[in-house]
Enzyme design. Sequence first.
Site, PDB file in Angstrom:
ATOM      1  N   TYR A  56       0.840  -1.199   0.000  1.00 12.54           N
ATOM      2  CA  TYR A  56       0.000   0.000   0.000  1.00 12.54           C
ATOM      3  C   TYR A  56       0.877   1.251   0.000  1.00 12.54           C
ATOM      4  O   TYR A  56       1.567   1.549   0.972  1.00 12.54           O
ATOM      5  CB  TYR A  56      -0.929   0.018   1.214  1.00 12.54           C
ATOM      6  CG  TYR A  56      -1.822  -1.185   1.353  1.00 12.54           C
ATOM      7  CD1 TYR A  56      -2.173  -1.973   0.258  1.00 12.54           C
ATOM      8  CD2 TYR A  56      -2.327  -1.557   2.602  1.00 12.54           C
ATOM      9  CE1 TYR A  56      -2.989  -3.068   0.393  1.00 12.54           C
ATOM     10  CE2 TYR A  56      -3.151  -2.653   2.742  1.00 12.54           C
ATOM     11  CZ  TYR A  56      -3.481  -3.409   1.643  1.00 12.54           C
ATOM     12  OH  TYR A  56      -4.295  -4.510   1.787  1.00 12.54           O
ATOM     13  N   GLY A 205     -18.356  -4.217   0.524  1.00 10.64           N
ATOM     14  CA  GLY A 205     -18.270  -4.277  -0.938  1.00 10.64           C
ATOM     15  C   GLY A 205     -17.474  -3.133  -1.532  1.00 10.64           C
ATOM     16  O   GLY A 205     -17.839  -2.606  -2.580  1.00 10.64           O
ATOM     17  N   PHE A 208     -19.593  -0.141  -1.978  1.00 18.37           N
ATOM     18  CA  PHE A 208     -20.810  -0.220  -2.797  1.00 18.37           C
ATOM     19  C   PHE A 208     -22.052  -0.416  -1.945  1.00 18.37           C
ATOM     20  O   PHE A 208     -23.118   0.153  -2.221  1.00 18.37           O
ATOM     21  CB  PHE A 208     -20.688  -1.358  -3.810  1.00 18.37           C
ATOM     22  CG  PHE A 208     -21.672  -1.242  -4.937  1.00 18.37           C
ATOM     23  CD1 PHE A 208     -21.318  -0.617  -6.116  1.00 18.37           C
ATOM     24  CD2 PHE A 208     -22.956  -1.744  -4.816  1.00 18.37           C
ATOM     25  CE1 PHE A 208     -22.233  -0.491  -7.150  1.00 18.37           C
ATOM     26  CE2 PHE A 208     -23.871  -1.624  -5.851  1.00 18.37           C
ATOM     27  CZ  PHE A 208     -23.511  -0.995  -7.022  1.00 18.37           C
ATOM     28  N   ALA A 211     -24.501   2.383  -0.432  1.00 20.77           N
ATOM     29  CA  ALA A 211     -25.482   3.092  -1.270  1.00 20.77           C
ATOM     30  C   ALA A 211     -25.107   4.556  -1.471  1.00 20.77           C
ATOM     31  O   ALA A 211     -25.969   5.417  -1.637  1.00 20.77           O
ATOM     32  CB  ALA A 211     -26.886   2.965  -0.683  1.00 20.77           C
TER      33      ALA A 211
END
Length: 260
Positions: A56, A205, A208, A211
């Site tokens: 990273y 997610g 995701f 929302a």
Amino acid sequence: MQTRKLGMSGLEVPAMGLGCMTMTAIYGPPDDERSIATIHRAIERGAGFLDTSDMYGQGKNEELIGRAIAGKRDKVILATKFGNLRLPDGKSGVNGRPEYALEACDASLKRLGIDVIDLFYLHRVDPDVPIEETVGGMKSLVDQGKVRYIGLSEAGAETIRRGHATHPLSALQSEFSLWTRDLESEILPTCRELGIGLVAYAPLGRGFLTATIDSLEALAEKDRRRDMPRFQDGNREKNCLLYTSPSPRDRTRSRMPSSA
């Protein structure tokens, strides 16, 4: 904060940890001050199970965490990973050679400013190196006192078995969420059988399921999620239906007369 035991070797961690990958330029421009404040807040709330990798930001993420945990080491369980590489041509590679495990560990310890890593993962399995050799190198780090516990990331069931037979694995880190459930058929049963804990990454997610990502324009220009199929036009709209449409049970309830 509730705790969980990872594996059968005694590693106990907060039930909720903090993944630090996005604190370097992966999902958009980073903000070091805000990132350090987030780490401090997580520690205050008892969620000081911090996850990073030498991949990273090419080590910058570990350096950031090193600054954030200075003077707070006793309140943190620190996990980092090795094995993923960024090659000179910009492409990704892997290195699971046991001698590289030792080299990578020393570099991570220096960047983090610590004497021992609590949980050291192989970030991705190297197909050119038998897993027994890689885990053997990681075992030597445990023997040297540089690492307390070891684990794998995104490994298959047979690889997990072979690695665990070489040295007990405390954890497997893999993507797992309400819509990413590939582990359920084979990987989770294997971990249960062997007594290996699962550390789920991207449980929302990659954002995701919050929302809040209704278009690609909602993502920063250099946000790597722009290249992920789930966020692409067409896919995104269909995926949105998974969390905006009521379940069959809820649809049945909506047709039932109200008792009020």
